[in-house]
Design a protein around this motif. Structure first.
Motif, PDB file in Angstrom:
ATOM      1  N   GLU A 142       0.822  -1.206   0.000  1.00 33.79           N
ATOM      2  CA  GLU A 142       0.000   0.000   0.000  1.00 33.79           C
ATOM      3  C   GLU A 142       0.858   1.258   0.000  1.00 33.79           C
ATOM      4  O   GLU A 142       1.712   1.441   0.875  1.00 33.79           O
ATOM      5  CB  GLU A 142      -0.916   0.011   1.222  1.00 33.79           C
ATOM      6  N   VAL A 143       0.614   2.133  -0.991  1.00 33.45           N
ATOM      7  CA  VAL A 143       1.323   3.406  -1.068  1.00 33.45           C
ATOM      8  C   VAL A 143       0.401   4.595  -0.829  1.00 33.45           C
ATOM      9  O   VAL A 143       0.866   5.690  -0.541  1.00 33.45           O
ATOM     10  CB  VAL A 143       2.030   3.581  -2.435  1.00 33.45           C
ATOM     11  N   SER A 144      -0.928   4.397  -0.960  1.00 29.55           N
ATOM     12  CA  SER A 144      -1.839   5.525  -0.779  1.00 29.55           C
ATOM     13  C   SER A 144      -2.961   5.240   0.214  1.00 29.55           C
ATOM     14  O   SER A 144      -3.544   6.160   0.766  1.00 29.55           O
ATOM     15  CB  SER A 144      -2.448   5.933  -2.124  1.00 29.55           C
ATOM     16  N   GLY A 145      -3.299   3.965   0.408  1.00 30.04           N
ATOM     17  CA  GLY A 145      -4.339   3.611   1.374  1.00 30.04           C
ATOM     18  C   GLY A 145      -5.730   4.045   0.971  1.00 30.04           C
ATOM     19  O   GLY A 145      -6.582   4.277   1.834  1.00 30.04           O
ATOM     20  N   VAL A 146      -6.001   4.099  -0.334  1.00 27.28           N
ATOM     21  CA  VAL A 146      -7.287   4.626  -0.784  1.00 27.28           C
ATOM     22  C   VAL A 146      -8.461   3.832  -0.228  1.00 27.28           C
ATOM     23  O   VAL A 146      -9.517   4.406   0.087  1.00 27.28           O
ATOM     24  CB  VAL A 146      -7.333   4.689  -2.334  1.00 27.28           C
ATOM     25  N   MET A 147      -8.313   2.512  -0.048  1.00 29.61           N
ATOM     26  CA  MET A 147      -9.425   1.703   0.448  1.00 29.61           C
ATOM     27  C   MET A 147      -9.646   1.874   1.945  1.00 29.61           C
ATOM     28  O   MET A 147     -10.614   1.362   2.492  1.00 29.61           O
ATOM     29  CB  MET A 147      -9.204   0.228   0.108  1.00 29.61           C
ATOM     30  N   TYR A 148      -8.740   2.581   2.610  1.00 27.79           N
ATOM     31  CA  TYR A 148      -8.884   2.848   4.043  1.00 27.79           C
ATOM     32  C   TYR A 148      -9.463   4.234   4.309  1.00 27.79           C
ATOM     33  O   TYR A 148      -9.567   4.650   5.466  1.00 27.79           O
ATOM     34  CB  TYR A 148      -7.545   2.691   4.751  1.00 27.79           C
ATOM     35  N   LEU A 149      -9.828   4.964   3.270  1.00 26.37           N
ATOM     36  CA  LEU A 149     -10.490   6.244   3.469  1.00 26.37           C
ATOM     37  C   LEU A 149     -11.839   6.034   4.154  1.00 26.37           C
ATOM     38  O   LEU A 149     -12.451   4.977   4.030  1.00 26.37           O
ATOM     39  CB  LEU A 149     -10.688   6.953   2.131  1.00 26.37           C
ATOM     40  N   SER A 150     -12.297   7.054   4.858  1.00 25.96           N
ATOM     41  CA  SER A 150     -13.549   6.950   5.600  1.00 25.96           C
ATOM     42  C   SER A 150     -14.596   7.882   5.016  1.00 25.96           C
ATOM     43  O   SER A 150     -14.296   9.026   4.645  1.00 25.96           O
ATOM     44  CB  SER A 150     -13.327   7.303   7.072  1.00 25.96           C
ATOM     45  N   VAL A 151     -15.844   7.411   4.956  1.00 28.20           N
ATOM     46  CA  VAL A 151     -16.932   8.261   4.470  1.00 28.20           C
ATOM     47  C   VAL A 151     -17.186   9.423   5.427  1.00 28.20           C
ATOM     48  O   VAL A 151     -17.884  10.387   5.071  1.00 28.20           O
ATOM     49  CB  VAL A 151     -18.234   7.456   4.269  1.00 28.20           C
ATOM     50  N   LYS A 152     -16.637   9.369   6.637  1.00 23.82           N
ATOM     51  CA  LYS A 152     -16.773  10.479   7.578  1.00 23.82           C
ATOM     52  C   LYS A 152     -15.886  11.656   7.199  1.00 23.82           C
ATOM     53  O   LYS A 152     -16.057  12.759   7.718  1.00 23.82           O
ATOM     54  CB  LYS A 152     -16.443  10.008   8.995  1.00 23.82           C
ATOM     55  N   ASP A 153     -14.900  11.397   6.324  1.00 29.41           N
ATOM     56  CA  ASP A 153     -14.012  12.463   5.859  1.00 29.41           C
ATOM     57  C   ASP A 153     -14.776  13.321   4.850  1.00 29.41           C
ATOM     58  O   ASP A 153     -15.184  12.827   3.798  1.00 29.41           O
ATOM     59  CB  ASP A 153     -12.771  11.846   5.208  1.00 29.41           C
ATOM     60  N   PRO A 154     -14.967  14.615   5.115  1.00 26.96           N
ATOM     61  CA  PRO A 154     -15.739  15.450   4.175  1.00 26.96           C
ATOM     62  C   PRO A 154     -15.075  15.595   2.809  1.00 26.96           C
ATOM     63  O   PRO A 154     -15.740  15.965   1.834  1.00 26.96           O
ATOM     64  CB  PRO A 154     -15.829  16.801   4.899  1.00 26.96           C
ATOM     65  N   ASP A 155     -13.766  15.307   2.729  1.00 29.23           N
ATOM     66  CA  ASP A 155     -13.039  15.442   1.467  1.00 29.23           C
ATOM     67  C   ASP A 155     -12.822  14.102   0.769  1.00 29.23           C
ATOM     68  O   ASP A 155     -11.997  14.006  -0.145  1.00 29.23           O
ATOM     69  CB  ASP A 155     -11.678  16.112   1.710  1.00 29.23           C
ATOM     70  N   ILE A 156     -13.545  13.074   1.179  1.00 27.57           N
ATOM     71  CA  ILE A 156     -13.268  11.734   0.667  1.00 27.57           C
ATOM     72  C   ILE A 156     -13.371  11.657  -0.854  1.00 27.57           C
ATOM     73  O   ILE A 156     -12.522  11.036  -1.508  1.00 27.57           O
ATOM     74  CB  ILE A 156     -14.200  10.678   1.315  1.00 27.57           C
ATOM     75  N   PHE A 157     -14.363  12.307  -1.447  1.00 22.06           N
ATOM     76  CA  PHE A 157     -14.557  12.145  -2.886  1.00 22.06           C
ATOM     77  C   PHE A 157     -13.569  12.968  -3.701  1.00 22.06           C
ATOM     78  O   PHE A 157     -13.476  12.800  -4.916  1.00 22.06           O
ATOM     79  CB  PHE A 157     -16.003  12.467  -3.249  1.00 22.06           C
ATOM     80  N   GLN A 158     -12.834  13.839  -3.046  1.00 27.74           N
ATOM     81  CA  GLN A 158     -11.691  14.498  -3.677  1.00 27.74           C
ATOM     82  C   GLN A 158     -10.443  13.636  -3.535  1.00 27.74           C
ATOM     83  O   GLN A 158      -9.617  13.544  -4.449  1.00 27.74           O
ATOM     84  CB  GLN A 158     -11.441  15.863  -3.037  1.00 27.74           C
ATOM     85  N   LYS A 159     -10.311  12.965  -2.392  1.00 28.76           N
ATOM     86  CA  LYS A 159      -9.121  12.163  -2.109  1.00 28.76           C
ATOM     87  C   LYS A 159      -9.101  10.858  -2.904  1.00 28.76           C
ATOM     88  O   LYS A 159      -8.020  10.365  -3.251  1.00 28.76           O
ATOM     89  CB  LYS A 159      -9.029  11.864  -0.613  1.00 28.76           C
TER      90      LYS A 159
END
Length: 480
Positions: free
Chosen positions: A408-425
């Protein structure tokens, strides 16, 4: 049966999660601009034939390729041949193959002893007859022998179809409609299971062209959280109960999101408590984990098991579902009209070519102890990658479940829907994975989506050394 399991040790889930939380919380560490330009020049200078063919293919194929795994940055490669641990493109470039056609070629690509048996079967009966063939029974018996939970087995065309059929069987048997999957898991692309892919609770973010009502009976629970699953099961009780809980036993996306060693036993207990069937999706783990699949390694018995690519040894029409005899009888051919039946078709399923390929491939996997050998290679590669991560003091994370190596270099699958910027990240971090995958490809290494690595029996100390040298080259060019 002398074959061994390929998972030498279960990863430290807490340690991996802590590292992944740190990785997700950090800014991306890009590849230096001049180095990335050099990697991309490789494709322009060495892969002109692939580039030209893909451009031509766009005139007759949407996007220029037929499969999601082939959409690679900066453009897809056109493969001319496969042999053992290597792929060769039409420009003559050689790559170490860790894509493994999505996982099934545990023996190595284009494995001669299996090919000879398959070609012999096809010469004798042709690839398909439309009626019953002996190899259907031979394959079913072999799977039944290896996987104790499989009392009856039905061949299907793919893992996607097998998952779709499994939940249909579960609904028919239980009389209930609702199913629960684990957030982030992948169970193919059917309307009902394209839900919260990759990242938990994103629901239909990646599901377009599907009416909301179709996925309305699909729920989810958070990965590795039995309390979350209990809440989902309790919520379903007010709506008629739960037909089935569907899990990838090593965790969503083949262990990209790890689960504890005893998690599946807890899921089994909850299914029993709430009268739901337990479905193991072993499209990747069956036989790759070892002779009895993940369930044999973990000692947990599901009601239904979904099989995929490996049951045809890398040949087409690769899928199936097996399980308890009383449950599987719902899909029996010839059930009288008016009786409850999970209707399933497929003229080309269970053809002599596919069944012979699966039968002889599984026999060879057992005879050669391929899961153990591939798992040993996975251990060596993971150890080498961890050494490089430590050497360059990088935040990247690596772990493995035998021959399934996660990097893993970016951890994209560990992003959380609670993050308001998730769909940008999501697109930013996905783009970074694509660039990293391109850098590895320019160094002669092909992985699955730039992050997952499937080792095989065909790998050896030389291929692993070449792979580590490729990673070393990229690591040297990470901008801090």
């Amino acid at each position: 049966m002398n074959a061994s399991y390929g998972v030498s040790a279960w990863p430290n889930v807490r340690e991996v999660n802590e590292k992944m939380d740190r990785l997700v919380g950090m800014p991306l560490l890009p590849i230096r601009e001049e180095a990335m330009a050099r990697y991309l020049r490789y494709f322009d200078s060495k892969c002109a034939g692939s580039k030209a063919m893909i451009e031509e293919a766009k005139g007759c194929i949407p996007g220029g390729v037929q499969h999601n795994l082939a959409f690679n940055y900066p453009f897809p490669l056109v493969i001319d041949r496969a042999e053992g641990a290597y792929l060769y493109d039409i420009d003559g470039n050689r790559y170490i193959d860790y894509l493994q056609a999505g996982g099934p070629t545990l023996l190595g690509s284009n494995y001669g002893p299996v090919n000879e048996k398959v070609w012999e079967a096809v010469r004798h009966s042709g690839p398909v007859t439309g009626l019953f063939h002996e190899y259907e029974m031979k394959l079913a018996r072999l799977i039944q022998t290896c996987v104790p939970s499989v009392e009856l087995y039905r061949c299907l065309a793919s893992g996607t179809e097998a998952d779709m059929v499994a939940i249909r069987i579960a609904r028919t048997f239980t009389g209930k409609e609702r199913v629960i999957k684990i957030g982030g898991a992948y169970h193919g692309w059917s309307d009902q299971l394209v839900y919260s892919l990759h990242i938990p609770y994103t629901q239909t973010y990646e599901a377009h062209g599907i009416p909301k009502a179709v996925s309305g009976a699909t729920g989810e629970a958070f990965p590795n959280c039995l309390d979350s699953l209990r809440r989902a099961l309790e919520a379903n009780e007010a709506q008629g109960g739960t037909a089935a809980v569907v899990v990838e036993p090593f965790g969503p996306e083949s262990g990209t999101r790890l689960v504890d060693r005893d998690y599946n036993a807890g899921v089994r207990a909850l299914c029993d408590e709430f009268g739901a069937l337990l479905i193991f999706d072993e499209v990747v783990t069956a036989f790759r984990a070892g002779p009895g699949g993940a369930q044999g390694y973990l000692g947990v018995k599901p009601d239904l098991t979904v099989f995929g690519k490996i049951v045809a040894g890398g040949y087409p029409m690769a899928g199936g579902v097996g399980g308890r005899a009383d449950v599987m009888s719902c899909v029996a051919a010839g059930v009288k009209a008016g009786k409850k039946r999970a209707y399933v078709g497929g003229t080309l399923t269970a053809n002599p070519l596919s069944c012979a390929a699966g039968y002889y491939a599984i026999q060879e996997i057992l005879r050669t102890d391929a899961a153990k050998k591939a798992g040993d290679n996975g251990d060596k590669l993971r150890e080498g990658l961890q050494g490089l991560i430590d050497k360059y003091e990088l935040p990247f994370v690596v772990w493995n479940l035998g021959s399934i190596v996660h990097f893993e270099v970016s951890g994209v699958m560990y992003l959380s829907v609670k993050d308001p910027d998730i769909f940008q990240k999501i697109p930013e971090r996905q783009r970074y994975i694509e660039q990293f995958g391109a850098a590895l490809t320019a160094n002669g290494v092909i992985t699955l989506a730039g992050s997952r690595i499937y080792t095989s029996m065909a790998d050896n100390d030389d291929t692993i050394a070449q792979t580590l040298a490729a990673f070393d080259d990229v690591f040297q060019n990470i901008q801090r």
